[in-house]
Design an enzyme around this catalytic site. Sequence first.
Site, PDB file in Angstrom:
ATOM      1  N   TYR A   1      76.767 -21.067  32.254  1.00  0.00           N
ATOM      2  CA  TYR A   1      75.946 -20.961  33.461  1.00  0.00           C
ATOM      3  C   TYR A   1      76.271 -19.732  34.306  1.00  0.00           C
ATOM      4  O   TYR A   1      75.746 -19.577  35.399  1.00  0.00           O
ATOM      5  CB  TYR A   1      76.021 -22.274  34.247  1.00  0.00           C
ATOM      6  CG  TYR A   1      75.247 -23.350  33.524  1.00  0.00           C
ATOM      7  CD1 TYR A   1      73.939 -23.635  33.862  1.00  0.00           C
ATOM      8  CD2 TYR A   1      75.797 -24.000  32.425  1.00  0.00           C
ATOM      9  CE1 TYR A   1      73.202 -24.576  33.149  1.00  0.00           C
ATOM     10  CE2 TYR A   1      75.071 -24.931  31.708  1.00  0.00           C
ATOM     11  CZ  TYR A   1      73.777 -25.215  32.074  1.00  0.00           C
ATOM     12  OH  TYR A   1      73.037 -26.125  31.356  1.00  0.00           O
TER      13      TYR A   1
ATOM     14  N   GLN B   1      90.432 -29.105  50.117  1.00  0.00           N
ATOM     15  CA  GLN B   1      89.191 -29.786  49.746  1.00  0.00           C
ATOM     16  C   GLN B   1      89.425 -30.947  48.788  1.00  0.00           C
ATOM     17  O   GLN B   1      88.491 -31.677  48.459  1.00  0.00           O
ATOM     18  CB  GLN B   1      88.237 -28.774  49.101  1.00  0.00           C
ATOM     19  CG  GLN B   1      87.790 -27.676  50.033  1.00  0.00           C
ATOM     20  CD  GLN B   1      86.953 -26.610  49.336  1.00  0.00           C
ATOM     21  OE1 GLN B   1      86.696 -26.673  48.129  1.00  0.00           O
ATOM     22  NE2 GLN B   1      86.524 -25.610  50.095  1.00  0.00           N
TER      23      GLN B   1
ATOM     24  N   HIS C   1      87.728 -25.981  45.619  1.00  0.00           N
ATOM     25  CA  HIS C   1      86.858 -26.116  44.443  1.00  0.00           C
ATOM     26  C   HIS C   1      87.394 -27.092  43.398  1.00  0.00           C
ATOM     27  O   HIS C   1      87.653 -26.745  42.261  1.00  0.00           O
ATOM     28  CB  HIS C   1      86.617 -24.744  43.815  1.00  0.00           C
ATOM     29  CG  HIS C   1      86.028 -23.747  44.756  1.00  0.00           C
ATOM     30  ND1 HIS C   1      85.777 -22.434  44.394  1.00  0.00           N
ATOM     31  CD2 HIS C   1      85.643 -23.859  46.058  1.00  0.00           C
ATOM     32  CE1 HIS C   1      85.262 -21.790  45.425  1.00  0.00           C
ATOM     33  NE2 HIS C   1      85.165 -22.629  46.439  1.00  0.00           N
TER      34      HIS C   1
ATOM     35  N   GLU D   1      73.142 -23.419  43.665  1.00  0.00           N
ATOM     36  CA  GLU D   1      72.261 -23.604  42.516  1.00  0.00           C
ATOM     37  C   GLU D   1      72.025 -25.073  42.182  1.00  0.00           C
ATOM     38  O   GLU D   1      72.906 -25.907  42.376  1.00  0.00           O
ATOM     39  CB  GLU D   1      72.867 -22.936  41.264  1.00  0.00           C
ATOM     40  CG  GLU D   1      73.047 -21.448  41.366  1.00  0.00           C
ATOM     41  CD  GLU D   1      73.638 -20.841  40.100  1.00  0.00           C
ATOM     42  OE1 GLU D   1      73.822 -19.610  40.073  1.00  0.00           O
ATOM     43  OE2 GLU D   1      73.905 -21.598  39.129  1.00  0.00           O
TER      44      GLU D   1
ATOM     45  N   TYR E   1      82.156 -13.391  50.412  1.00  0.00           N
ATOM     46  CA  TYR E   1      82.179 -13.637  51.846  1.00  0.00           C
ATOM     47  C   TYR E   1      82.502 -12.340  52.571  1.00  0.00           C
ATOM     48  O   TYR E   1      83.465 -11.640  52.224  1.00  0.00           O
ATOM     49  CB  TYR E   1      83.215 -14.703  52.184  1.00  0.00           C
ATOM     50  CG  TYR E   1      82.826 -16.073  51.682  1.00  0.00           C
ATOM     51  CD1 TYR E   1      81.815 -16.798  52.305  1.00  0.00           C
ATOM     52  CD2 TYR E   1      83.452 -16.628  50.567  1.00  0.00           C
ATOM     53  CE1 TYR E   1      81.439 -18.053  51.831  1.00  0.00           C
ATOM     54  CE2 TYR E   1      83.086 -17.878  50.089  1.00  0.00           C
ATOM     55  CZ  TYR E   1      82.079 -18.578  50.726  1.00  0.00           C
ATOM     56  OH  TYR E   1      81.711 -19.806  50.250  1.00  0.00           O
TER      57      TYR E   1
END
Length: 370
Positions: free
Chosen positions: A251, A85, A148, A241, A262
Amino acid sequence: MPYPTQLSSYCWLLLFSLLLIPLNVAAKVNAVKIVDGLEHPWSMVFLPDGEILVSERSGQLRRIQHGKLHPKAITGLPHINENGQGGLLGLALHPQFASNRWVYFAYAGQDEETGFSTHLARGHYQDGVLSDVQALFAAKPKSFGERHFGGRIAFDRAGDLYLTLGDRGDQDEAQNLASHHGSLIRLHDDGRIPADNPFVNTPNALPEIWNYGHRNMQGIAIHPQTGSVWTHEHGPQGGDEVNIERAGANYGWPVISYGEEYGGGVIGAGITEQPDMKKPVLYWTPSIAPSGMTFYTGDTYPGWQGSLLVGALKDKLISRITLDGDRYVSEERLLEDVVGRIRDIQQAPDGYLYVLTDETQGALYRLELQ
């Protein structure tokens, strides 16, 4: 009961009254293709002269002029690692770009021994060339994971810079202030650490951290009225979110979540709230896989002013969110499964909204009302 003549007058009065009531009719939006042939485009910025710069995850920075994609990529970027990613990610212009020509970019940088992390740099841009490139930040620790990276950039009203980071697939690190994973970073425009960052004087905490407890933030925008920083992040299986970012706040990831592992299974404590952790403004379950975000401030789309626009990868749509201050009111879903995976959505200076699609042959589209 009214007499016939009275009934006729009554009906006309009722009809006239109804015409004065604003109707909440869903907008009909067309996506007009501007260019295609982009390789997994990730972010875009609009220059004062009308040129558009687009990052490609594979490591190229492209330029679009007069509705055409320039055949040559911009030169002068550092080595960029396309790793899962990761790659060339978010872009932002300095608030005084017209005079200083600074373009900021986030990317996956590598250390051969310890792996990859999200880096931040800037360079002077002119006529297809990036020069005087300066490294401003490198997240630590590095790892060989492919997930990520976060990578969105925004400037607030004071001129400070925010960079979103992901947990790099290591959930518990998002609760570790000695790690940048899963945190929102705040810096001055030249990379210096602001003296009022909340953890500057906290032992063992990394001073760049503005707040923490995030999974993978891939959208950021500044609220046009309050100036507050808003982000969105990917949940796991459910639990995407939208958050208002506060200095020093936690958070919650992975202690609290609206999603699950998953394939099923509890995450963290298996709860959705805890007193010392921030709850989101809204969340999506099932996940839409949000990416890219902007507040709309123009008048091209009647009734949209103040809306929060979010692109979606998995659900291949645009979510238009109506807010009352900081409170969620409603959601309208647009272009569902029309153009593909939407990686970014931004408002251009002309008031139009543009989207990028995350495909091998990705494209830039302008949104127009039918």
